[in-house]
Design an enzyme around this catalytic site. Structure first.
Site, PDB file in Angstrom:
ATOM      1  CG  HIS A 137      -1.910   0.994   1.388  1.00 26.11           C
ATOM      2  ND1 HIS A 137      -1.660   2.242   1.881  1.00 26.11           N
ATOM      3  CD2 HIS A 137      -3.221   0.961   1.084  1.00 26.11           C
ATOM      4  CE1 HIS A 137      -2.795   2.937   1.880  1.00 26.11           C
ATOM      5  NE2 HIS A 137      -3.754   2.178   1.399  1.00 26.11           N
ATOM      6  CG  ASP A 214       0.445  -2.697   6.073  1.00 24.09           C
ATOM      7  OD1 ASP A 214      -0.553  -2.805   6.818  1.00 24.09           O
ATOM      8  OD2 ASP A 214       0.459  -1.973   5.058  1.00 24.09           O
ATOM      9  CD  GLN A 217      -7.113  -4.200   3.760  1.00 21.77           C
ATOM     10  OE1 GLN A 217      -8.116  -4.868   3.993  1.00 21.77           O
ATOM     11  NE2 GLN A 217      -7.178  -2.906   3.509  1.00 21.77           N
ATOM     12  CE  LYS A 240      -7.353  -0.021   6.242  1.00 21.75           C
ATOM     13  NZ  LYS A 240      -7.980   0.359   4.961  1.00 21.75           N
ATOM     14  CB  CYS A 378      -3.676   3.334  -1.774  1.00 19.15           C
ATOM     15  SG  CYS A 378      -4.764   4.669  -1.359  1.00 19.15           S
TER      16      CYS A 378
HETATM   17  C1  LIG Z   1      -2.387  -2.787   3.426  1.00 18.44           C
HETATM   18  C2  LIG Z   1      -2.671  -1.441   3.999  1.00 18.44           C
HETATM   19  N1  LIG Z   1      -1.718  -0.770   4.651  1.00 18.44           N
HETATM   20  C3  LIG Z   1      -1.946   0.432   5.181  1.00 18.44           C
HETATM   21  C4  LIG Z   1      -3.150   1.058   5.070  1.00 18.44           C
HETATM   22  C5  LIG Z   1      -3.356   2.416   5.671  1.00 18.44           C
HETATM   23  O1  LIG Z   1      -4.246   2.352   6.721  1.00 18.44           O
HETATM   24  P1  LIG Z   1      -4.764   3.687   7.430  1.00 18.44           P
HETATM   25  O2  LIG Z   1      -5.251   4.576   6.339  1.00 18.44           O
HETATM   26  O3  LIG Z   1      -5.879   3.204   8.313  1.00 18.44           O
HETATM   27  O4  LIG Z   1      -3.636   4.258   8.191  1.00 18.44           O
HETATM   28  C6  LIG Z   1      -4.175   0.409   4.383  1.00 18.44           C
HETATM   29  C7  LIG Z   1      -5.481   1.062   4.202  1.00 18.44           C
HETATM   30  O5  LIG Z   1      -6.190   0.820   3.276  1.00 18.44           O
HETATM   31  C8  LIG Z   1      -3.930  -0.867   3.843  1.00 18.44           C
HETATM   32  O6  LIG Z   1      -4.879  -1.521   3.189  1.00 18.44           O
END
Ligand SMILES: Cc1ncc(COP(=O)(O)O)c(C=O)c1O
Lengths: 421, 150
Positions: A137, A214, A217, A240, A378
């Site tokens: 992401h 990370d 998800q 999430k 993203c």
């Molecule tokens: C794999 C992954 N990493 C990081 C993020 C960023 O999360 P946040 O916007 O809640 O900080 C997301 C959000 O869609 C994500 O899907």
């Protein structure tokens, strides 16, 4: 005709799991959009909130609100206890060894920035290498790029194959004596791929390299045991996980966190201050400057209670059943290509339709109350890899149903009828 | 929401499926790239400008139905127009797209372009309809930087 696809038999519901009872817990699911019942299939973006969470927020602001870690009065004690209880809930939920290894953040993004900035700036030297995967992401790319610019370190990207599976051999080949850090997504938002993080971490540790996972998800879609996978850092976002926005958590092994300098300065993160010298507070407070999102933390604790009461194994079984059904229904639609067909997949199905732009798919489905995501999610590098500008994506949560997937499939057929040449 | 037919009018569907002037223009003396970050749409607008008159205009790229149809119909509407007329048309087009939802726009000068009035009911799609026009403006100013819809 394609209509007969709806005859795909739906696999049986796991025992002890009644999706209709679950749906009762989520008030928003009973709302109408455009006069249609909401079919919410954008759970990778954010999940809906159960009453347990909504009520926890209401109760906090209605009868428990006070600042924490400072008052000697009862209310402040109460708020502090609730907030620290939430920290221990997070600890147990991901099986961290100690609660001081849990740092509350605004979400995954802030957690990544914290590690990149605090760990990276201290440890990276010009020419050092940081490994990440091609399916990250943007929020797990950009903070590292910023640190690379500041320190002279460079990024090395582990590629994935046509199914969206990480090529483990190539990942392993990236390690050199200059490798200093690995950061990798557990479950890809755009492809649904579940990466073999335990093996990836073992490989990195064999080279003495720490790993950040990370978990944005993965957190709500399967049990996480940070000690079992041996992650050095792991982060997720509350929103999430059926919890509030603006709260998330970073797990870090105490031995790393203790060595790392603070990320932000302010109240709560100091033990004593004079104008000459500041003694930093102990973990986790060293990394929690200022008044935190107290309500968010308590709401996140409630979300964890909710998930625990439903049972993560039940959720996994239900969501794999949804995914399997969605794959069989969607892949039978002429001109539809599923993007991301890894063997280990979470409840995400990205797809493109021949000759029809995802944006148009999204608008037409929305007309039927079906919320899917369209765009690059993203994950522009992933789109570039498949040479597509964007996809449409449906992502599932514990409250989604087989009839909702039928509605999606019927909606897609309608799009084709409308825009197909 | 109003009916999807309000958005995807027959004429829009026709231009989306069979875009006109959808090719490179080798003798163009103006060109610019447009990019919609939200959905990844990219397009390139070519203009052959002669003595302040748009002698020829074409486009290439990939986008949603609304952006393709808008590009296609823009090229049809502008061929032979002066720079001034083109600017005015864009202004009117923009007004029709962003006006209050319940007022029927009154813009006879727009001609066929008035079919895009339905887009005003779908605010997230306005950028799709205006990308080609913004790109054209950049081409006429001969800006080197790609324009975005931000
Ligand atoms: C794999 C992954 N990493 C990081 C993020 C960023 O999360 P946040 O916007 O809640 O900080 C997301 C959000 O869609 C994500 O899907």
């Amino acid at each position: 005709m394609t209509r007969q696809l709806s005859k795909t038999p739906a696999p049986a519901q796991p025992p002890h799991f009644d999706v209709h009872r679950i749906r009762e817990d989520f008030p928003i699911l009973h709302n109408k959009v455009h006069n249609k019942t909401l079919v919410y299939l954008d759970n990778a973006a954010t999940t809906q909130k159960p009453n347990l969470v909504i009520n926890a927020l209401r109760r906090y602001y209605g009868s428990e609100n006070a600042n924490i870690h400072r008052g000697v009065y009862l209310l402040s004690q109460l708020a502090t206890d609730l907030y620290e209880q939430a920290r221990r809930k997070v600890q147990r939920f991901i099986n961290a060894a100690e609660s001081r290894e849990i740092i509350f953040t605004r979400g995954t993004t802030e957690a990544i920035n914290l590690v990149a900035s605090s760990y990276g700036r201290t440890n990276f030297k010009p020419g050092d290498q940081i490994i990440l995967t091609g399916m990250e992401h943007l929020s797990n790319i950009v903070p590292w790029q910023i640190i690379c610019q500041q320190t002279g370190a460079v990024l090395r990207v582990a590629p994935f194959d046509d199914n969206g599976e990480l090529i483990l051999d190539e990942y392993e080949r990236l390690f050199t004596p200059r490798t200093r850090f690995v950061t990798a997504v557990h479950l890809s938002k755009s492809l649904g791929t579940i990466n073999p993080v335990k093996r990836m971490i073992a490989i990195a540790h064999a080279h003495n390299v720490p790993v950040f996972i990370d978990g944005a998800q993965s957190i709500a879609h399967g049990p996480i045991d940070v000690q079992d996978i041996d992650a050095d850092f792991y982060a997720f976002s509350g929103h999430k996980l059926y919890g509030p926005t603006g709260i998330g958590a970073l797990y870090g092994k105490a031995r790393f966190l203790e060595e790392m300098p603070p990320y932000q300065g302010g109240g709560d993160m100091i033990a004593s201050v004079t104008f000459e010298k500041t003694e930093y507070n102990e973990l986790p407070y060293k990394f929690e400057a200022g008044t935190p999102n107290i309500a968010g933390g308590i709401g996140l604790g409630a979300a964890i209670d909710y998930l625990t009461s439903v049972g993560l194994p039940n959720i996994v079984a239900h969501e794999s059943r949804l995914l399997e059904y969605a794959h069989s229904r969607l892949s039978g639609i002429p001109g539809l290509r599923v993007v991301g067909t890894a063997r280990q997949k979470g409840g995400v199905i990205s797809f493109v339709l021949k000759g029809i732009h995802p944006h148009d798919i999204g608008t037409i489905l929305d007309g039927d109350g079906i919320a899917v995501r369209t765009g690059h999610h993203c994950c522009q590098p992933v789109m570039d890899r498949f040479q597509i500008p964007a996809t449409a994506r449906a992502s599932f949560a514990l409250y989604n149903t087989i009839p909702e997937i039928d509605a999606l499939a019927d909606g897609i057929l309608k799009v084709i009828g409308f825009l197909g040449s | 929401m109003s009916d999807l037919r309000e958005l995807y009018q027959e004429m829009i569907l026709d231009h989306c499926k069979r875009p006109r002037n959808f090719h490179n223009l080798p003798d163009a003396n103006r060109a610019a790239d447009g990019f919609n970050r939200l959905c990844g749409d990219k397009l390139r607008v070519f203009v052959k400008l002669d003595d302040g008159i748009i002698k020829d205009i074409a486009f290439e790229g990939d986008g949603c139905c609304i952006s393709k149809a808008s590009s296609s119909m823009m090229t049809e509407a502008l061929k032979g127009k002066t720079l001034d007329e083109a600017h005015k048309l864009f202004q009117q087009f923009h007004e029709v797209l962003t006006g209050p939802p319940d007022e029927t726009p009154d813009a006879p000068e727009l001609g066929k372009l008035a079919v895009f009035a339905g887009v005003r009911e779908f605010p997230v799609r306005v950028k799709c309809a205006t990308l080609a026009w913004h790109t054209l403006e950049a081409a006429l100013k001969d800006e080197q930087k790609p324009v975005t819809t931000e």
